[in-house]
Design an enzyme around this catalytic site. Sequence first.
Site, short mmCIF file in Angstrom:
data_model
loop_
_atom_site.label_atom_id
_atom_site.label_comp_id
_atom_site.label_asym_id
_atom_site.label_seq_id
_atom_site.Cartn_x
_atom_site.Cartn_y
_atom_site.Cartn_z
N THR A 1 0.81 -1.21 0.00
CA THR A 1 0.00 0.00 0.00
C THR A 1 0.85 1.27 0.00
OG1 THR A 1 -1.55 1.28 1.37
CG2 THR A 1 -0.10 -0.23 2.53
N ASP A 2 0.28 2.36 -0.47
CA ASP A 2 0.99 3.65 -0.42
C ASP A 2 1.08 4.18 1.01
OD1 ASP A 2 -1.68 4.37 -0.07
OD2 ASP A 2 -1.70 5.90 -1.64
N GLU A 3 0.27 3.60 1.93
CA GLU A 3 0.24 4.14 3.30
C GLU A 3 1.58 3.95 4.02
OE1 GLU A 3 -3.20 3.44 5.64
OE2 GLU A 3 -4.55 3.52 3.93
N TYR B 1 -1.96 -0.56 10.88
CA TYR B 1 -2.10 -1.22 9.57
C TYR B 1 -0.88 -0.95 8.69
CZ TYR B 1 -3.38 -1.61 4.63
OH TYR B 1 -3.36 -1.89 3.28
N LYS C 1 2.09 -3.42 7.22
CA LYS C 1 2.38 -3.58 5.78
C LYS C 1 3.84 -3.21 5.50
CE LYS C 1 -0.05 -4.59 2.81
NZ LYS C 1 -0.47 -5.91 2.25
P1 NAD Z 1 -9.79 -7.17 1.79
O1 NAD Z 1 -9.81 -6.90 3.26
O2 NAD Z 1 -10.99 -6.86 0.97
O3 NAD Z 1 -9.46 -8.71 1.54
C1 NAD Z 1 -8.46 -9.39 2.24
C2 NAD Z 1 -8.60 -10.89 1.96
O4 NAD Z 1 -7.55 -11.56 2.66
C3 NAD Z 1 -9.92 -11.48 2.42
O5 NAD Z 1 -10.45 -12.34 1.45
C4 NAD Z 1 -9.53 -12.26 3.67
O6 NAD Z 1 -10.36 -13.40 3.91
C5 NAD Z 1 -8.11 -12.67 3.34
N1 NAD Z 1 -7.31 -12.93 4.55
C6 NAD Z 1 -7.18 -12.13 5.63
N2 NAD Z 1 -6.39 -12.71 6.54
C7 NAD Z 1 -5.99 -13.90 6.01
C8 NAD Z 1 -5.16 -14.95 6.47
N3 NAD Z 1 -4.58 -14.91 7.69
N4 NAD Z 1 -4.95 -16.02 5.67
C9 NAD Z 1 -5.53 -16.07 4.44
N5 NAD Z 1 -6.36 -15.12 3.96
C10 NAD Z 1 -6.59 -14.04 4.74
O7 NAD Z 1 -8.50 -6.42 1.24
P2 NAD Z 1 -8.28 -5.61 -0.11
O8 NAD Z 1 -8.79 -4.24 0.06
O9 NAD Z 1 -8.74 -6.44 -1.24
O10 NAD Z 1 -6.68 -5.53 -0.12
C11 NAD Z 1 -5.92 -6.60 -0.68
C12 NAD Z 1 -4.45 -6.28 -0.53
O11 NAD Z 1 -4.16 -5.08 -1.22
C13 NAD Z 1 -4.01 -6.07 0.91
O12 NAD Z 1 -2.72 -6.62 1.06
C14 NAD Z 1 -3.96 -4.55 1.07
O13 NAD Z 1 -3.00 -4.18 2.03
C15 NAD Z 1 -3.55 -4.14 -0.33
N6 NAD Z 1 -4.01 -2.79 -0.77
C16 NAD Z 1 -5.34 -2.45 -0.66
C17 NAD Z 1 -5.76 -1.21 -1.15
C18 NAD Z 1 -7.20 -0.78 -1.09
O14 NAD Z 1 -7.52 0.36 -1.44
N7 NAD Z 1 -8.14 -1.64 -0.71
C19 NAD Z 1 -4.83 -0.33 -1.72
C20 NAD Z 1 -3.48 -0.72 -1.79
C21 NAD Z 1 -3.09 -1.96 -1.31
O1 DAU Z 2 -4.17 4.04 0.38
C1 DAU Z 2 -4.40 2.67 0.29
C2 DAU Z 2 -5.26 2.19 1.43
O2 DAU Z 2 -6.58 2.67 1.18
C3 DAU Z 2 -5.26 0.69 1.59
O3 DAU Z 2 -3.96 0.25 1.91
C4 DAU Z 2 -6.24 0.25 2.69
O4 DAU Z 2 -6.29 -1.16 2.75
C5 DAU Z 2 -7.61 0.80 2.34
O5 DAU Z 2 -8.51 0.47 3.38
C6 DAU Z 2 -7.56 2.31 2.14
O6 DAU Z 2 -7.29 2.98 3.39
P1 DAU Z 2 -8.08 4.32 3.82
O7 DAU Z 2 -8.01 4.41 5.29
O8 DAU Z 2 -7.64 5.48 3.03
O9 DAU Z 2 -9.58 3.91 3.32
P2 DAU Z 2 -11.01 4.11 4.01
O10 DAU Z 2 -12.02 3.75 2.97
O11 DAU Z 2 -11.11 3.47 5.34
O12 DAU Z 2 -11.07 5.70 4.23
C7 DAU Z 2 -10.92 6.61 3.15
C8 DAU Z 2 -10.96 8.01 3.74
O13 DAU Z 2 -12.28 8.27 4.24
C9 DAU Z 2 -10.03 8.20 4.93
O14 DAU Z 2 -9.49 9.52 4.88
C10 DAU Z 2 -10.94 8.05 6.14
C11 DAU Z 2 -12.27 8.57 5.64
N1 DAU Z 2 -13.47 7.92 6.22
C12 DAU Z 2 -13.55 6.57 6.18
C13 DAU Z 2 -14.65 5.93 6.70
C14 DAU Z 2 -14.75 4.39 6.68
C15 DAU Z 2 -14.50 8.70 6.76
O15 DAU Z 2 -14.42 9.94 6.77
N2 DAU Z 2 -15.58 8.05 7.29
C16 DAU Z 2 -15.70 6.69 7.28
O16 DAU Z 2 -16.72 6.15 7.81
#
Ligand code: NAD
Ligand code: DAU
Length: 377
Positions: free
Chosen positions: A134-136, A183, A187
């Site tokens: 992730t970019d975080e 988180y 990562k």
């Molecule tokens: P998600 O939470 O939707 O899905 C995670 C999946 O991993 C689920 O299917 C869950 O069952 C599985 N999982 C969790 N713990 C596990 C374990 N111990 N063993 C096996 N499986 C397990 O996540 P996402 O949003 O699809 O993110 C996927 C990946 O991409 C993550 O590594 C996250 O850090 C990264 N990522 C997410 C975003 C985003 O915006 N969502 C952005 C950048 C990177």
């Molecule tokens: O940048 C990549 C990341 O983006 C991934 O690595 C994470 O897995 C993914 O969850 C996401 O993280 P964020 O924390 O940015 O996403 P989230 O959807 O939780 O929140 C987006 C923005 O909205 C953040 O600034 C917090 C705000 N927010 C979120 C929720 C759930 C609110 O204001 N209210 C809310 O209820």
Amino acid sequence: MKNIIITGGAGFIGSHVVRLFVNKYPEYNIINLDKLTYAGNLANLKDIESQPNYRFVKMDICDFDGVYALMQECKVDGIIHLAAESHVDRSIKDPFTFARTNVMGTLSLLQAAKLYWESLPEGFEGKRFYHISTDEVYGALEMTDPEGVEPPFTTKASSGQHHLAYGTKFFTEDLKYQPHSPYSASKASSDHFVRAFHDTYGLPTIVTNCSNNYGPYQFPEKLIPLFINNIRHRKPLPVYGKGENVRDWLYVVDHARAIDVIFHKGTIADTYNIGGFNEWKNIDIIKVLINTVDRLLGRAEGEDMDLITYVTDRAGHDLRYAIDSSKLQRELGWEPSLQFEEGIEKTVKWYLENQEWMDNITSGDYMKYYSDMYDNR
Ligand code: NAD
Ligand code: DAU
């Protein structure tokens, strides 16, 4: 490449990656390894679950013996690792689960892949361990006057309304890691382990760091699906702080496309940032969501603005994320295919048309159905 394990394939991004690989590469065997935590939902893969090149294995990535045996059994050639605990708010409440899955789970996969591939006559030749991050991990950027910032960062959206950069600094691959949440710390730690396995043992690894994804099948604890569902049901929209935080949004299918290109053509031991050149303040996205849901449901556009409810800010809330993905564009020719306005319209429509998918999650039914269907292997 023949046998590929995709971890976390039942989650949001993983399900799009599995779908793309199963459909695009019938000659590959795709093994979806997922524990099915609360975030895993096999309904995300209904359309491809009976394809002959797809197999699901319910397994915890922390189960080293199970993971190692699976790699031997399926003669794995490539691993695309997405399984993780992914929600920042949960990590603030329960950091241990994040360290366990994201750090120890990644280490368990790395060690199993290393031992299995080392036992083969060809060793690491032709193998790949691709870690999705992730970019975080880079921490937060300041918001400054973006005067002088050139396209693609400042290109206006087609409506001409939206200014795409909120500062002059961007996340580049060489930036120092400065994670702030449990988180992102977990990562960052997993990224370090992946690179250490390359540098110490020569494991053929790649790491990518992506910005916020949006699109179908995202678990409704994240901003966009949660708010679409709340607007539909006229429930309050909890905006953290002043809603001024900036995120860089990428349509999930474009992330899956990038993963495909990087898995096949990326340089071993390299890192690529993936992002949409698409910065938005949360409050502006929320207004777009309200207008879009209202319009698509036949309500007066903007009539649900009063659902906006400012609540206590997230602890340690990162101010701004903005990815510079020009290395990926330049070296591998990838670029986002969708303008945000088009992507968000498609996304809102998808959630409104798939209310059953949403209801199964909000009622908890999805967990019971799939835990009854699968035993532990
Ligand atoms: P998600 O939470 O939707 O899905 C995670 C999946 O991993 C689920 O299917 C869950 O069952 C599985 N999982 C969790 N713990 C596990 C374990 N111990 N063993 C096996 N499986 C397990 O996540 P996402 O949003 O699809 O993110 C996927 C990946 O991409 C993550 O590594 C996250 O850090 C990264 N990522 C997410 C975003 C985003 O915006 N969502 C952005 C950048 C990177
Ligand atoms: O940048 C990549 C990341 O983006 C991934 O690595 C994470 O897995 C993914 O969850 C996401 O993280 P964020 O924390 O940015 O996403 P989230 O959807 O939780 O929140 C987006 C923005 O909205 C953040 O600034 C917090 C705000 N927010 C979120 C929720 C759930 C609110 O204001 N209210 C809310 O209820």
